[in-house]
Design a protein around this motif. Structure first.
Motif, PDB file in Angstrom:
ATOM      1  N   SER A  94       8.885  20.794  -9.886  1.00 10.87           N
ATOM      2  CA  SER A  94       9.492  20.484  -8.586  1.00 10.87           C
ATOM      3  C   SER A  94       8.556  19.587  -7.769  1.00 10.87           C
ATOM      4  CB  SER A  94       9.817  21.763  -7.818  1.00 10.87           C
ATOM      5  OG  SER A  94       8.652  22.285  -7.219  1.00 10.87           O
ATOM      6  N   PHE A  95       7.251  19.562  -8.155  1.00 14.05           N
ATOM      7  CA  PHE A  95       6.307  18.642  -7.502  1.00 14.05           C
ATOM      8  C   PHE A  95       6.176  17.349  -8.297  1.00 14.05           C
ATOM      9  CE2 PHE A  95       3.901  22.642  -5.974  1.00 14.05           C
ATOM     10  CZ  PHE A  95       4.894  22.875  -5.049  1.00 14.05           C
ATOM     11  N   ILE A  96       6.179  17.485  -9.641  1.00 16.59           N
ATOM     12  CA  ILE A  96       5.959  16.303 -10.487  1.00 16.59           C
ATOM     13  C   ILE A  96       7.109  15.312 -10.329  1.00 16.59           C
ATOM     14  CG2 ILE A  96       5.785  15.496 -12.869  1.00 16.59           C
ATOM     15  CD1 ILE A  96       4.336  18.148 -13.473  1.00 16.59           C
ATOM     16  N   LEU A  97       8.329  15.853 -10.247  1.00 19.13           N
ATOM     17  CA  LEU A  97       9.494  14.954 -10.138  1.00 19.13           C
ATOM     18  C   LEU A  97       9.371  13.959  -8.988  1.00 19.13           C
ATOM     19  CD1 LEU A  97      12.776  16.838 -11.032  1.00 19.13           C
ATOM     20  CD2 LEU A  97      11.706  14.910 -12.189  1.00 19.13           C
ATOM     21  N   PRO A  98       9.139  14.436  -7.768  1.00 18.95           N
ATOM     22  CA  PRO A  98       9.013  13.449  -6.677  1.00 18.95           C
ATOM     23  C   PRO A  98       7.806  12.546  -6.852  1.00 18.95           C
ATOM     24  CG  PRO A  98       8.461  15.647  -5.900  1.00 18.95           C
ATOM     25  CD  PRO A  98       9.080  15.808  -7.247  1.00 18.95           C
ATOM     26  N   VAL A  99       6.717  13.091  -7.463  1.00 16.66           N
ATOM     27  CA  VAL A  99       5.531  12.249  -7.654  1.00 16.66           C
ATOM     28  C   VAL A  99       5.868  11.117  -8.621  1.00 16.66           C
ATOM     29  CG1 VAL A  99       3.218  12.184  -8.627  1.00 16.66           C
ATOM     30  CG2 VAL A  99       3.851  14.021  -7.075  1.00 16.66           C
ATOM     31  N   ARG A 100       6.611  11.473  -9.698  1.00 22.46           N
ATOM     32  CA  ARG A 100       7.013  10.433 -10.655  1.00 22.46           C
ATOM     33  C   ARG A 100       7.916   9.403  -9.995  1.00 22.46           C
ATOM     34  NH1 ARG A 100       7.124  11.196 -16.743  1.00 22.46           N
ATOM     35  NH2 ARG A 100       5.717  12.936 -17.071  1.00 22.46           N
ATOM     36  N   GLU A 101       8.845   9.906  -9.217  1.00 24.57           N
ATOM     37  CA  GLU A 101       9.738   8.996  -8.492  1.00 24.57           C
ATOM     38  C   GLU A 101       8.920   8.049  -7.623  1.00 24.57           C
ATOM     39  OE1 GLU A 101      12.944   8.316  -7.897  1.00 24.57           O
ATOM     40  OE2 GLU A 101      13.952   9.703  -9.253  1.00 24.57           O
ATOM     41  N   ALA A 102       7.968   8.654  -6.912  1.00 29.68           N
ATOM     42  CA  ALA A 102       7.137   7.856  -6.006  1.00 29.68           C
ATOM     43  C   ALA A 102       6.331   6.850  -6.789  1.00 29.68           C
ATOM     44  CB  ALA A 102       6.205   8.768  -5.215  1.00 29.68           C
ATOM     45  N   HIS A 103       5.857   7.274  -7.957  1.00 32.06           N
ATOM     46  CA  HIS A 103       5.060   6.376  -8.801  1.00 32.06           C
ATOM     47  C   HIS A 103       5.872   5.135  -9.172  1.00 32.06           C
ATOM     48  CE1 HIS A 103       2.140   5.228 -11.842  1.00 32.06           C
ATOM     49  NE2 HIS A 103       3.180   4.946 -12.620  1.00 32.06           N
ATOM     50  N   GLY A 104       7.079   5.393  -9.671  1.00 33.11           N
ATOM     51  CA  GLY A 104       7.948   4.268 -10.049  1.00 33.11           C
ATOM     52  C   GLY A 104       8.250   3.386  -8.865  1.00 33.11           C
ATOM     53  N   PHE A 105       8.526   4.041  -7.764  1.00 32.29           N
ATOM     54  CA  PHE A 105       8.871   3.313  -6.542  1.00 32.29           C
ATOM     55  C   PHE A 105       7.713   2.434  -6.080  1.00 32.29           C
ATOM     56  CE2 PHE A 105       8.387   3.437  -1.943  1.00 32.29           C
ATOM     57  CZ  PHE A 105       9.557   2.823  -1.539  1.00 32.29           C
ATOM     58  N   LEU A 106       6.491   3.023  -6.118  1.00 26.26           N
ATOM     59  CA  LEU A 106       5.327   2.261  -5.654  1.00 26.26           C
ATOM     60  C   LEU A 106       5.002   1.116  -6.610  1.00 26.26           C
ATOM     61  CD1 LEU A 106       3.032   5.060  -4.257  1.00 26.26           C
ATOM     62  CD2 LEU A 106       4.272   3.315  -2.997  1.00 26.26           C
ATOM     63  N   SER A 107       5.249   1.323  -7.932  1.00 22.57           N
ATOM     64  CA  SER A 107       5.036   0.231  -8.879  1.00 22.57           C
ATOM     65  C   SER A 107       5.926  -0.944  -8.509  1.00 22.57           C
ATOM     66  CB  SER A 107       5.368   0.667 -10.297  1.00 22.57           C
ATOM     67  OG  SER A 107       4.763   1.872 -10.591  1.00 22.57           O
ATOM     68  N   GLU A 108       7.176  -0.617  -8.169  1.00 21.74           N
ATOM     69  CA  GLU A 108       8.098  -1.686  -7.771  1.00 21.74           C
ATOM     70  C   GLU A 108       7.587  -2.423  -6.545  1.00 21.74           C
ATOM     71  OE1 GLU A 108      12.003  -0.307  -7.095  1.00 21.74           O
ATOM     72  OE2 GLU A 108      12.284   0.242  -9.201  1.00 21.74           O
ATOM     73  N   VAL A 109       7.114  -1.637  -5.584  1.00 24.06           N
ATOM     74  CA  VAL A 109       6.595  -2.259  -4.361  1.00 24.06           C
ATOM     75  C   VAL A 109       5.416  -3.169  -4.706  1.00 24.06           C
ATOM     76  CG1 VAL A 109       5.413  -1.799  -2.195  1.00 24.06           C
ATOM     77  CG2 VAL A 109       7.420  -0.468  -2.826  1.00 24.06           C
ATOM     78  N   ALA A 110       4.540  -2.650  -5.617  1.00 19.37           N
ATOM     79  CA  ALA A 110       3.365  -3.434  -6.004  1.00 19.37           C
ATOM     80  C   ALA A 110       3.782  -4.730  -6.682  1.00 19.37           C
ATOM     81  CB  ALA A 110       2.488  -2.608  -6.943  1.00 19.37           C
ATOM     82  N   GLU A 111       4.928  -4.674  -7.426  1.00 19.98           N
ATOM     83  CA  GLU A 111       5.397  -5.892  -8.087  1.00 19.98           C
ATOM     84  C   GLU A 111       6.104  -6.820  -7.108  1.00 19.98           C
ATOM     85  OE1 GLU A 111       7.835  -4.437 -11.244  1.00 19.98           O
ATOM     86  OE2 GLU A 111       6.112  -3.504 -12.238  1.00 19.98           O
ATOM     87  N   GLY A 112       6.225  -6.378  -5.879  1.00 18.52           N
ATOM     88  CA  GLY A 112       6.830  -7.237  -4.867  1.00 18.52           C
ATOM     89  C   GLY A 112       8.335  -7.073  -4.743  1.00 18.52           C
ATOM     90  N   ARG A 113       8.892  -5.995  -5.404  1.00 17.49           N
ATOM     91  CA  ARG A 113      10.324  -5.753  -5.236  1.00 17.49           C
ATOM     92  C   ARG A 113      10.499  -4.706  -4.147  1.00 17.49           C
ATOM     93  NH1 ARG A 113      12.425  -3.743 -10.347  1.00 17.49           N
ATOM     94  NH2 ARG A 113      10.290  -3.594 -11.087  1.00 17.49           N
ATOM     95  N   PHE A 114      10.881  -5.164  -2.991  1.00 18.80           N
ATOM     96  CA  PHE A 114      10.995  -4.270  -1.840  1.00 18.80           C
ATOM     97  C   PHE A 114      12.447  -3.835  -1.671  1.00 18.80           C
ATOM     98  CE2 PHE A 114       7.629  -7.400  -0.508  1.00 18.80           C
ATOM     99  CZ  PHE A 114       6.590  -6.591  -0.922  1.00 18.80           C
ATOM    100  N   GLY A 115      12.631  -2.798  -0.872  1.00 21.21           N
ATOM    101  CA  GLY A 115      13.975  -2.425  -0.457  1.00 21.21           C
ATOM    102  C   GLY A 115      14.600  -1.355  -1.315  1.00 21.21           C
ATOM    103  N   GLY A 116      13.933  -0.904  -2.408  1.00 23.89           N
ATOM    104  CA  GLY A 116      14.473   0.178  -3.210  1.00 23.89           C
ATOM    105  C   GLY A 116      14.422   1.481  -2.425  1.00 23.89           C
ATOM    106  N   THR A 117      15.205   2.497  -2.903  1.00 24.89           N
ATOM    107  CA  THR A 117      15.123   3.790  -2.236  1.00 24.89           C
ATOM    108  C   THR A 117      14.696   4.833  -3.243  1.00 24.89           C
ATOM    109  OG1 THR A 117      17.498   3.795  -2.499  1.00 24.89           O
ATOM    110  CG2 THR A 117      16.656   3.663  -0.253  1.00 24.89           C
ATOM    111  N   ILE A 118      14.094   5.868  -2.749  1.00 20.32           N
ATOM    112  CA  ILE A 118      13.619   6.943  -3.595  1.00 20.32           C
ATOM    113  C   ILE A 118      14.427   8.170  -3.215  1.00 20.32           C
ATOM    114  CG2 ILE A 118      11.716   7.199  -1.945  1.00 20.32           C
ATOM    115  CD1 ILE A 118      10.073   8.428  -4.096  1.00 20.32           C
ATOM    116  N   VAL A 119      15.011   8.855  -4.256  1.00 18.03           N
ATOM    117  CA  VAL A 119      15.850  10.014  -3.984  1.00 18.03           C
ATOM    118  C   VAL A 119      15.196  11.230  -4.610  1.00 18.03           C
ATOM    119  CG1 VAL A 119      18.137  11.009  -4.224  1.00 18.03           C
ATOM    120  CG2 VAL A 119      17.866   8.531  -4.102  1.00 18.03           C
TER     121      VAL A 119
END
Ligand SMILES: Nc1ncnc2c1ncn2[C@@H]1O[C@H](COP(=O)(O)OP(=O)(O)OP(=O)(O)O)[C@@H](O)[C@H]1O
Ligand SMILES: [Mg+2]
Lengths: 538, 124
Positions: free
Chosen positions: A235-260
């Motif tokens: 229940s903790f790892i799931l959001p962390v993984r989501e956040a990880h993917g989300f932050l990778s996208e941000v780092a690649e310069g793809r903004f505007g995604g949402t994390i659920v």
């Protein structure tokens, strides 16, 4: 812009696990409205409770086993006592028989001693025995009492010498009694032994049972702990993984995604913040893109305008010169009398036309130079030039003016100066400006041009004995259109561009310009340029 | 010996007039053209002894016309003076690169122009 969901980035076993009811459990735990701290604490508490329960069960089993072992020990003791009773009885019988034969009083005492032993042991047995054995013990005691009464009778008969009676008593009363007691004691021993056997069986059963219970408990605890750990950690790892993917996208310069994330704890709050950040980043990115686009088009337009401006300058330069060429040309050929003799009255106005035409030409040149310098489009035409030649040209072209004003005018170049490298025509222009000024602002005395080599630097110097420059004006004279006294200008012409252009040209060569002046005494202007300049841009 | 020919290519009538006036008392024969294309055509037809070429001309620029004439073997050797604008730094260099024999900055003194013509075509 759709983002790859978190499950697409997970190894297949994890995905399968999360699709199972376990996954639902994980999400349910995530949805619990409690802080991570509380959830972790609850998890540890669950495991701790399991351990406490397990300890309690083990303790209970342990005490139960101890109790049963105790019972077994007691039964064992009682069997020992029963055997002692049997022994005491045998001794009694032996001594009774002996008493008949030896007629010894001591024998009776021995019988009594054995009897006491018998009774003591029986009393102890009775106290320890379970209720169902009491009746049997009572019967043994009764028979023993009877046996003791018979012993007393036999002893009396022996003492009185009635040996036959004693024998009879022994045979008819005493021996059956003893036999009865023996049988009773035997059944008591048998009962105790049966009890012991059953106790042994039940102890074995109990220990087997407790082993099973403990094993079951251990397995259940491990499974529960693993399950709890898995559910809570995922229940903790799931959001962390989501956040990880989300932050990778941000780092690649793809903004505007949402994390659920289902979490309603700190991770949930974090996800909300990240979404906010993402939206904000997207907005800033869009704004920046628009700004960059605007800037780009503006830049293009500026470049276009700049090109247009320099083209305009080039055209203007030629377009202005063409009619001026005609004006100056006609004036000159008229003065040269190509059209015939010029009347004396016309000569002066013709010279005025020529003077003003030349002035206009200089003005055009200066303004064009200045605007090209301003636009950064003035390039030096770098090449080899001779310092001596430059000084000669300047001196020759201004000589007549000096003569007109009755001024001494000299030019000195130190002989060690080698051929220089730079824009000779521009250097000429600079020296011409300085020398022209000197002659213009000097009424009497002299003007001297001097050039010397100072290491790798050429130092051009023009000194005069003219009007000088006030201290507070020295700083300003190099600025455009700056003139100290406009009355002199009216006399000699000029717009105040000469020094500012000279300064820019000198600086383009990498040199500097300066002046020392004393009001009413004269001025010493100088500029330095490298002996060899590679050229540059304004 | 026939009179030597000078071709003046210049779009401004008054400037042409000055040269006309200047050469009226000399033995040189003067040809005139008002734009680059015409100038090249006249030069190729008449093969003058000297060409005075303004740098900025309609239809074909003075520099392009110079290059054309230099590329043509019949006109390649003819002395050619380009009239440039002093303030345009690099004009003179471009003129020499295009193949000019000499350049003269505008506005020029008629005296200097005449001296230049004499230099290329000495009067004997
Ligand atoms: N040798 C000098 N002695 C006294 N004053 C000078 C001297 N040289 C320059 N100045 C002062 O500095 C001013 C600026 O000089 P600058 O050469 O820039 O302009 P100008 O000579 O007035 O005009 P222009 O050079 O454009 O014809 C002059 O007007 C004058 O007041
Ligand atoms: Mg000046």
């Amino acid at each position: 812009m759709r983002r790859a969901s978190a499950t697409e980035r997970m190894p297949p076993p994890v995905v399968a696990l999360l699709a199972s009811p376990l996954g639902a459990l994980v999400r349910a735990v995530a949805r619990i409205r409690a802080s991570v701290h509380v959830k972790l604490l609850a998890g540890f508490l669950l495991i701790t409770l399991l351990f406490i329960a397990m300890t309690a069960v083990s303790l209970r089993t342990l005490t139960e086993t101890a109790r049963q072992t105790n019972l077994l020990d007691e039964a064992h003791e009682r069997v020992g006592w029963s055997r002692q009773i049997e022994h005491a009885l045998a001794m009694q019988m032996h001594f009774t028989a002996m008493a008949l034969l030896s007629k010894d009083d001591g024998i009776v005492a021995r019988i009594l001693r054995e009897n006491n032993r018998f009774n003591d042991t029986l009393a102890r047995l009775e106290k320890a025995a379970p209720a169902e054995e009491r009746a049997l013990i009572q019967a043994i005691r009764g028979s023993q009492d009877d046996a003791m009464a018979t012993v007393a009778d036999i002893a009396n008969a022996v003492r009185d010498g009635r040996l036959a009676d004693a024998m009879t008593a022994l045979r008819t009363r005493q021996e059956p009694l003893y036999a009865k007691i023996e049988t009773l004691v035997g059944s008591l021993v048998a009962a105790e032994e049966t009890r012991m056997a059953s106790l042994r069986v039940s102890i074995a059963a109990a220990s087997r049972y407790s082993l099973r219970v403990m094993a079951g408990f251990a397995v259940a605890s491990i499974v529960l702990a693993l399950l709890g750990g898995f559910v809570i950690s995922w229940s903790f790892i799931l959001p962390v993984r989501e956040a990880h993917g989300f932050l990778s996208e941000v780092a690649e310069g793809r903004f505007g995604g949402t994390i659920v994330v289902p979490n309603r704890d700190e991770f949930g709050a974090l996800a909300e913040h990240m979404n906010w950040m993402s939206r904000e980043l997207r907005r800033l990115d869009d704004e920046q893109r628009v700004a960059a686009e605007t800037l780009r088009s503006l830049n293009d337009r500026l470049a276009l305008a700049s090109r247009a401006k320099s083209e305009f300058l080039a055209n203007m330069s030629h377009e202005l010169r063409t009619p001026l060429n005609a004006i100056l040309g006609f004036t000159e050929i008229m003065l040269d009398e190509l059209y015939g003799e010029v009347p004396a009255t016309l000569r002066e106005p013709l010279v005025d036309i020529q003077t003003n035409g030349r002035h206009l030409l200089r003005l055009i040149n200066d303004v064009l130079d200045l605007s090209k310098i301003e636009a950064g489009r003035l390039e030096l035409g770098v090449g080899e030039y001779s310092v001596q030649e430059i000084v000669e040209v300047v001196h020759a072209s201004l000589k007549s003016l000096a003569l007109e004003k009755n001024l001494a005018f000299t030019a000195g170049v130190s002989p060690d100066i080698p051929p220089a490298w730079g824009d000779g025509r521009r250097i000429t222009q600079c020296l011409m400006n300085l020398a022209g000024n000197a002659l213009k602002f000097t009424r009497q005395g002299r003007v001297d041009i001097e050039v010397r080599l100072d290491g790798e630097w050429l130092v051009y110097r023009v000194s005069d004995t003219g009007i000088g420059i006030p201290k507070d004006e020295v700083e300003n004279i190099f600025a455009e259109f700056r003139q100290v006294d406009t009355t002199i200008t009216r006399e000699y012409g000029g717009t105040g561009l000469g020094l500012s252009i000279t300064k820019r040209l000198v600086e383009l060569h990498g040199g500097r310009i300066g002046v020392e002046s004393e009001l009413g005494k004269g001025s010493r202007f100088f500029f330095t340029v490298p002996l060899r300049t590679d050229g540059g841009r304004a | 010996m026939r009179d030597r020919t000078v071709l003046h290519i210049e779009d401004n009538e008054y400037n042409r007039k000055i040269v006309r006036q200047l050469l009226s008392r000399t033995p040189y024969r003067l040809l005139e053209a008002a734009d680059g294309e015409e100038g090249v055509a006249v030069a190729q037809r008449e093969l003058p002894d000297l060409i005075l070429m303004d740098v900025q001309l309609p239809k074909l620029s003075g520099l392009d016309a110079t290059r054309l004439l230099r590329a043509d073997p019949r006109t390649a050797h003819i002395p050619l003076v380009v009239v440039t604008s002093f303030a345009l730094s690099g004009d003179d260099r471009r003129a020499m690169d295009a193949g000019a024999s000499a350049y003269l900055a505008k506005p020029y003194s008629p005296r200097d122009l005449l001296a230049l013509i004499h230099k290329f075509l000495p009067e004997n």
